[in-house]
Design a protein around this motif. Structure first.
Motif, PDB file in Angstrom:
ATOM      1  N   VAL A   7      30.173   7.462   1.166  1.00  0.00           N
ATOM      2  CA  VAL A   7      29.049   7.772   0.148  1.00  0.00           C
ATOM      3  C   VAL A   7      28.321   6.468   1.020  1.00  0.00           C
ATOM      4  CG1 VAL A   7      27.583   7.785  -2.276  1.00  0.00           C
ATOM      5  CG2 VAL A   7      30.215   8.581  -1.531  1.00  0.00           C
ATOM      6  N   GLY A   8      26.874   7.022   1.540  1.00  0.00           N
ATOM      7  CA  GLY A   8      26.051   6.046   1.911  1.00  0.00           C
ATOM      8  C   GLY A   8      25.012   5.674   0.653  1.00  0.00           C
ATOM      9  N   VAL A   9      24.462   4.378   0.065  1.00  0.00           N
ATOM     10  CA  VAL A   9      23.559   3.812  -0.661  1.00  0.00           C
ATOM     11  C   VAL A   9      22.422   2.793   0.651  1.00  0.00           C
ATOM     12  CG1 VAL A   9      23.186   2.907  -2.355  1.00  0.00           C
ATOM     13  CG2 VAL A   9      25.357   4.045  -2.652  1.00  0.00           C
ATOM     14  N   LEU A  10      21.096   3.818  -0.088  1.00  0.00           N
ATOM     15  CA  LEU A  10      20.363   2.611   0.210  1.00  0.00           C
ATOM     16  C   LEU A  10      18.953   2.112  -1.072  1.00  0.00           C
ATOM     17  CD1 LEU A  10      18.167   2.162   3.082  1.00  0.00           C
ATOM     18  CD2 LEU A  10      17.391   3.538   2.936  1.00  0.00           C
ATOM     19  N   PHE A  11      18.838   1.090  -0.309  1.00  0.00           N
ATOM     20  CA  PHE A  11      18.224  -0.039  -1.633  1.00  0.00           C
ATOM     21  C   PHE A  11      16.657  -0.071  -1.070  1.00  0.00           C
ATOM     22  CE2 PHE A  11      22.166  -0.747  -2.779  1.00  0.00           C
ATOM     23  CZ  PHE A  11      22.022  -0.117  -4.172  1.00  0.00           C
ATOM     24  N   ILE A  12      15.563   0.508  -1.611  1.00  0.00           N
ATOM     25  CA  ILE A  12      13.795   0.222  -0.992  1.00  0.00           C
ATOM     26  C   ILE A  12      12.368  -0.187  -2.010  1.00  0.00           C
ATOM     27  CG2 ILE A  12      12.234   1.471   0.536  1.00  0.00           C
ATOM     28  CD1 ILE A  12      14.209   3.722   0.776  1.00  0.00           C
ATOM     29  N   CYS A  13      12.622  -1.369  -0.555  1.00  0.00           N
ATOM     30  CA  CYS A  13      10.992  -1.336  -1.718  1.00  0.00           C
ATOM     31  C   CYS A  13      10.355  -1.711  -0.892  1.00  0.00           C
ATOM     32  CB  CYS A  13      11.418  -3.141  -2.518  1.00  0.00           C
ATOM     33  SG  CYS A  13      11.393  -4.568  -1.061  1.00  0.00           S
ATOM     34  N   MET A  14       9.216  -2.339  -0.571  1.00  0.00           N
ATOM     35  CA  MET A  14       7.953  -2.886  -0.303  1.00  0.00           C
ATOM     36  C   MET A  14       8.696  -3.669   0.839  1.00  0.00           C
ATOM     37  SD  MET A  14       4.312  -4.386  -0.506  1.00  0.00           S
ATOM     38  CE  MET A  14       3.849  -2.992  -2.499  1.00  0.00           C
ATOM     39  N   GLY A  15       9.207  -4.847   0.911  1.00  0.00           N
ATOM     40  CA  GLY A  15       8.901  -5.429   2.238  1.00  0.00           C
ATOM     41  C   GLY A  15      10.220  -5.762   2.627  1.00  0.00           C
ATOM     42  N   TYR A  50       7.093  -5.706   6.999  1.00  0.00           N
ATOM     43  CA  TYR A  50       6.077  -7.608   7.057  1.00  0.00           C
ATOM     44  C   TYR A  50       7.450  -8.417   7.162  1.00  0.00           C
ATOM     45  CZ  TYR A  50       2.447  -4.889   3.575  1.00  0.00           C
ATOM     46  OH  TYR A  50       1.942  -4.466   3.183  1.00  0.00           O
ATOM     47  N   HIS A  51       8.249  -7.680   7.436  1.00  0.00           N
ATOM     48  CA  HIS A  51       9.154  -8.720   6.980  1.00  0.00           C
ATOM     49  C   HIS A  51       9.938  -8.766   8.055  1.00  0.00           C
ATOM     50  CE1 HIS A  51       7.175 -10.769   4.425  1.00  0.00           C
ATOM     51  NE2 HIS A  51       7.093 -10.249   3.214  1.00  0.00           N
ATOM     52  N   ILE A  52      10.239  -7.765   8.797  1.00  0.00           N
ATOM     53  CA  ILE A  52      11.237  -7.198   9.894  1.00  0.00           C
ATOM     54  C   ILE A  52      11.832  -8.740  10.693  1.00  0.00           C
ATOM     55  CG2 ILE A  52      11.922  -5.795  11.615  1.00  0.00           C
ATOM     56  CD1 ILE A  52       9.642  -3.809  10.960  1.00  0.00           C
ATOM     57  N   GLY A  53      13.147  -8.053  10.811  1.00  0.00           N
ATOM     58  CA  GLY A  53      14.194  -9.395  11.194  1.00  0.00           C
ATOM     59  C   GLY A  53      14.531 -11.184  10.183  1.00  0.00           C
ATOM     60  N   ASN A  54      13.455 -10.620   9.239  1.00  0.00           N
ATOM     61  CA  ASN A  54      13.918 -11.825   8.042  1.00  0.00           C
ATOM     62  C   ASN A  54      14.731 -12.043   7.399  1.00  0.00           C
ATOM     63  OD1 ASN A  54      11.163 -12.541   9.645  1.00  0.00           O
ATOM     64  ND2 ASN A  54       9.967 -12.167   8.272  1.00  0.00           N
ATOM     65  N   PRO A  55      15.220 -12.634   6.531  1.00  0.00           N
ATOM     66  CA  PRO A  55      16.274 -13.285   5.407  1.00  0.00           C
ATOM     67  C   PRO A  55      15.193 -12.720   4.021  1.00  0.00           C
ATOM     68  CG  PRO A  55      15.887 -15.189   5.842  1.00  0.00           C
ATOM     69  CD  PRO A  55      15.274 -14.281   7.287  1.00  0.00           C
ATOM     70  N   LEU A  74      21.703 -10.946   4.714  1.00  0.00           N
ATOM     71  CA  LEU A  74      21.277  -9.573   4.675  1.00  0.00           C
ATOM     72  C   LEU A  74      19.666  -9.954   5.632  1.00  0.00           C
ATOM     73  CD1 LEU A  74      21.564  -8.610   1.401  1.00  0.00           C
ATOM     74  CD2 LEU A  74      23.041  -7.098   3.461  1.00  0.00           C
ATOM     75  N   ARG A  75      19.466  -8.747   6.455  1.00  0.00           N
ATOM     76  CA  ARG A  75      17.870  -8.947   7.248  1.00  0.00           C
ATOM     77  C   ARG A  75      17.121  -7.571   7.032  1.00  0.00           C
ATOM     78  NH1 ARG A  75      18.963 -12.891   7.576  1.00  0.00           N
ATOM     79  NH2 ARG A  75      20.043 -14.612   8.504  1.00  0.00           N
ATOM     80  N   ALA A  76      15.974  -7.800   6.769  1.00  0.00           N
ATOM     81  CA  ALA A  76      14.928  -7.240   6.300  1.00  0.00           C
ATOM     82  C   ALA A  76      15.005  -5.839   7.590  1.00  0.00           C
ATOM     83  CB  ALA A  76      12.931  -7.287   6.347  1.00  0.00           C
ATOM     84  N   ARG A  77      14.456  -4.512   7.369  1.00  0.00           N
ATOM     85  CA  ARG A  77      13.857  -3.264   8.587  1.00  0.00           C
ATOM     86  C   ARG A  77      13.313  -2.660   7.855  1.00  0.00           C
ATOM     87  NH1 ARG A  77      16.817   1.417   7.977  1.00  0.00           N
ATOM     88  NH2 ARG A  77      18.325   1.772   7.061  1.00  0.00           N
ATOM     89  N   LYS A  78      12.666  -1.416   8.508  1.00  0.00           N
ATOM     90  CA  LYS A  78      11.775  -0.680   7.279  1.00  0.00           C
ATOM     91  C   LYS A  78      12.823   0.399   7.579  1.00  0.00           C
ATOM     92  CE  LYS A  78       7.128   1.298   8.246  1.00  0.00           C
ATOM     93  NZ  LYS A  78       6.594   1.979   8.760  1.00  0.00           N
ATOM     94  N   VAL A  79      12.277   1.251   6.500  1.00  0.00           N
ATOM     95  CA  VAL A  79      13.129   2.308   5.938  1.00  0.00           C
ATOM     96  C   VAL A  79      12.615   3.183   7.179  1.00  0.00           C
ATOM     97  CG1 VAL A  79      10.746   3.836   4.698  1.00  0.00           C
ATOM     98  CG2 VAL A  79      13.205   4.192   4.205  1.00  0.00           C
TER      99      VAL A  79
END
Length: 163
Positions: A7-15, A50-55, A74-79
């Protein structure tokens, strides 16, 4: 979702530096404790680049550490459009994220998108507030909401999967 598949779970917010990585880390710990690491795939993403690749935000990491939860990896990525086919649950933090994710994804996959707090009606709200511009109490509040929702989410997945 069949019982043999993960099962795949993806959590999404703004940045993808405060709320969604918090949910990612909290849920990951719950999944590890339940011995379901090989059955549940977890990720997080942001609706903005805004924060791709950032912790995660240091305040999120500090709050997590105080609760014995690791998230520095964890590192930020865009959906992405492909997330609609790779994840069974796309869980957004607020109305704005919901609208952006719905606009991004194919109509036939919109059923995969819901609010994280749909899994925590006892919290009494739909949106997880963004703590970015506030003080430490905002991060604590987000963790409390997320912990409740993630525990209920895991229970729901286990029940649906027969685990």
């Amino acid at each position: 979702m069949s019982q043999s598949q993960s099962v795949g779970v993806l959590f999404i917010c703004m940045g993808n530096i405060c709320r969604s990585p918090t949910a990612h880390a909290v849920f990951r710990k719950l999944v590890e404790q339940a011995g379901l690491v090989n059955k549940i795939r977890i990720d997080s993403a942001g609706t903005h680049a805004y924060h791709i690749g950032n912790p995660p935000d240091p305040r999120s990491m500090e709050t997590a550490a105080s609760r014995n939860i690791a998230m520095a990896d964890l590192r930020a990525r865009k959906v992405a459009f492909s997330d609609f086919y790779e994840f069974d649950y796309l869980l957004v933090m607020d109305d704005h994220n919901y609208q952006l994710v719905i606009e991004l994804g194919p109509r036939e996959e919109h059923h995969r998108v819901s609010y994280l707090l749909d899994f925590a009606p006892e919290v009494g709200r739909k949106d997880v507030p963004d703590p970015y511009y506030g003080g430490p109490q905002g991060f604590e509040q987000v963790f409390d909401m997320v912990e409740t929702a993630c525990a209920n989410l895991l229970s729901t997945i286990r029940q649906k999967q027969g685990w």
